[in-house]
Design an enzyme around this catalytic site. Structure first.
Site, mmCIF file in Angstrom:
data_model
loop_
_atom_site.group_PDB
_atom_site.id
_atom_site.type_symbol
_atom_site.label_atom_id
_atom_site.label_comp_id
_atom_site.label_asym_id
_atom_site.label_seq_id
_atom_site.Cartn_x
_atom_site.Cartn_y
_atom_site.Cartn_z
ATOM 1 N N SER A 177 -6.279 -8.103 4.535
ATOM 2 C CA SER A 177 -5.135 -9.012 4.607
ATOM 3 C C SER A 177 -5.599 -10.428 4.228
ATOM 4 C CB SER A 177 -4.509 -8.935 5.997
ATOM 5 O OG SER A 177 -3.212 -9.472 5.978
ATOM 6 N N HIS A 201 0.487 -1.547 6.365
ATOM 7 C CA HIS A 201 -0.431 -2.683 6.423
ATOM 8 C C HIS A 201 -1.373 -2.546 7.620
ATOM 9 C CE1 HIS A 201 -1.783 -6.631 5.245
ATOM 10 N NE2 HIS A 201 -1.639 -7.084 6.472
ATOM 11 N N GLU A 257 2.611 -1.000 2.289
ATOM 12 C CA GLU A 257 2.222 -2.193 3.059
ATOM 13 C C GLU A 257 3.364 -2.757 3.916
ATOM 14 O OE1 GLU A 257 -0.647 -3.673 3.351
ATOM 15 O OE2 GLU A 257 -1.928 -2.968 1.714
#
Ligand SMILES: *[C@@H]1O[C@H](CO)[C@@H](O)[C@H](O)[C@H]1NC(C)=O
Length: 520
Positions: free
Chosen positions: A230, A473, A356
């Site tokens: 991330s 994610h 995601e």
């Protein structure tokens, strides 16, 4: 164990062992299972950890080692300075305080953290290594944590599994985040990017002057891979772009984060002024503004940033203090540096998960996630996307074009189908597209780039979300460190379960990452 130790009772035996280890000169493992290692700052005493599946493979663990001077007082909003050396042997059995941030993170982060304590004096690192001989020359993996450059912690779980299974040294650390890490006046009074400077450049967090440090923990200073997820993946992208980081690492892995996932802010002064006004500082000249902000309590910044985010979010912005072109760490936008073939020449593995925006973000953002999304909401969300990325463009035609691409032709009006298309559009804009863009740019100038798409989510997460959700994610954050082979607890207790498949994929992913660190 020395024979006289047999005659003392258990608690005093412990004391005796500690005492013995403190008088033993800097040796690798003094035979008591209490390793002491010399670093540039002084000696540290660690602990020994084991994974559940490799009970005979010790991993020497050293936590909370300062790698820079506390960035407090006059050092706030400045590049990191060297840590002061210490006398004697420093206890490295506990993780240091996290960097100041919105406490909401601690209520949101799903796994149990070592503690919830924050302090502006937070620039510490932890090392996990299976070998302590100076000539072991193991590959080194330096983890850059995620959290939007505004929240997060370095040591969120042990990386013992990755270290034990792959024979690698893993370094985790805190870097300055939020306004304390990225505040910028756009001039020399607060150039910005302080958090990036913490990550690899200066003061011995394994790199640069820390070369000696890597060696003393069995690592090879010429075989360093930076990796992150991330905002950590985005950080890796910026480190690959920065001339100040040239030569400090040989390989890089971005998991779900290109540079554009947290794009540069071309007008940092506006944000600086908003923050300074909120905190009651005069904003007429930047030197006085920065001077005033250096005197504010560290804990005042995160709430002020939260107030700014409320306004910014309505314009499609997620980050109040993103990176800036500061002329030093970043001489130009990273994409310009890539196009001009000025990226650091490192092997680069980057990729994203295939869904995601499948669950975490979307179920949080979209009320009634289970019922889907209306056409109006989707169009509004596309408008926000376009407004942020192309503020001067023809927004109606771009939104219409996007809606053509993100359309389920069989069920164009079905709210669930629309929601699904939203998850693809947003996952692409924030993660997949920035990743592919960076890969294409670097491949275009002949760099060694490898692109992946991750499709595997850990079973305890996939069991609790709809079947149509793919790899969401941060799913990889459970897999890459090897959580399946150590005891990791949910935030409020309970051991996180891992299936046979989880374990198999974990072994594979750790091998991919380990092989990449070893051989590129
Ligand atoms: C940290 O704070 C969260 C949220 O309040 C809480 O659920 C969690 O148990 C805390 N963790 C520790 C280690 O204190």
């Amino acid at each position: 164990m020395p024979s006289e130790a047999h005659t003392v009772a258990a608690p005093s035996l412990l004391l005796l062992l500690l005492h013995l280890s403190s008088v033993v000169p800097a040796t690798a493992d003094n035979g008591e299972g209490v390793p002491v290692v010399s670093t540039a700052g002084g000696k540290v005493r660690g602990t020994v950890q084991y994974t559940n599946d490799l009970p005979n493979k010790p991993v020497y663990t050293f936590k909370g080692i300062p790698y820079a001077a506390p960035p407090v007082g006059d050092l706030r909003f400045r590049a990191p300075q060297p840590a002061a050396p210490w006398e004697g042997v420093r206890d490295a059995s506990a993780v240091g305080p996290h960097c100041p941030q919105d406490p909401g993170f601690f209520a949101f982060w799903p796994t149990k953290l070592p503690h919830n304590d924050t302090d502006e004096d937070c620039l510490t690192l932890s090392v996990e290594t299976p070998r302590l001989e100076k000539d072991a020359k193991l590959p080194v993996l330096l983890w850059i944590h995620g959290g939007g450059l505004s929240v997060g912690v370095g040591y969120f779980v042990p990386f013992t599994s990755l270290s034990a299974h792959q024979d690698v040294v893993v370094v985790t650390f805190n870097y300055r985040i939020g306004a304390l890490g990225f505040f910028s006046t756009g001039d020399e009074n607060a150039p910005g990017n302080f958090g990036f400077l913490d990550q690899v450049r200066d003061s011995g967090n394994g790199l640069g002057p820390g070369e000696q440090m890597i060696r003393n923990f069995g690592g090879d200073p010429d075989l360093v891979t930076i990796f992150g997820e991330s905002a950590g993946g985005s950080s890796v992208c910026y480190q690959v772009a920065s001339p100040l980081s040239k030569g400090l690492f040989q390989r890089a892995i971005s998991q779900s984060g290109g540079c554009q996932s947290i794009d540069v802010n071309p007008k940092p002064l506006e944000r600086a002024v908003t923050l300074a006004e909120d905190l009651g500082c005069d904003v007429k000249d930047t030197a006085a503004m920065v001077d005033c902000l250096r005197k504010k309590p560290a804990d005042d910044f995160a709430p002020a940033v939260q107030r700014m985010i409320m306004t910014l979010a309505a314009q499609g912005h997620m980050f109040a203090f993103p990176p800036v072109v500061d002329g030093a760490f970043l001489p130009a936008h990273p994409h310009e540096l890539f196009d001009a073939n000025q990226a650091n020449p490192v092997d680069y593995l980057l990729g994203a998960n295939n869904h995601e925006y499948g669950y975490i973000f979307t179920s949080y953002m979209v009320p009634g996630y289970e019922q889907g999304m209306t056409e109006d909401t989707f169009v509004m969300m596309l408008r926000m996307l376009v407004g942020r990325l192309y503020p001067g463009g023809n927004q109606d035609s771009m939104v219409a074009a996007l809606r053509q691409v993100y359309r389920d032709d069989e069920n164009p009006d079905d709210p669930m189908a629309i929601l699904k298309q939203f998850t693809f559009a947003y996952g692409d804009q924030w993660y997949m597209a920035p990743t592919v863009l960076v890969a294409n740019k670097l491949a275009g100038v002949g760099q060694r780039v490898y692109l992946y798409e991750n499709q595997y989510g850990p079973s305890h997460l996939t069991a609790n979300r709809p079947d149509w959700v793919g790899c969401d994610h941060a799913d990889d954050v459970y897999i890459v460190p090897g959580m399946a082979f150590i005891d990791v607890f949910f935030r409020d207790g309970g051991l996180i379960p891992f299936s046979t498949d989880d374990k198999k994929v974990t072994l594979d992913m750790m091998a991919f990452w380990g092989n990449f660190a070893r051989t590129g």
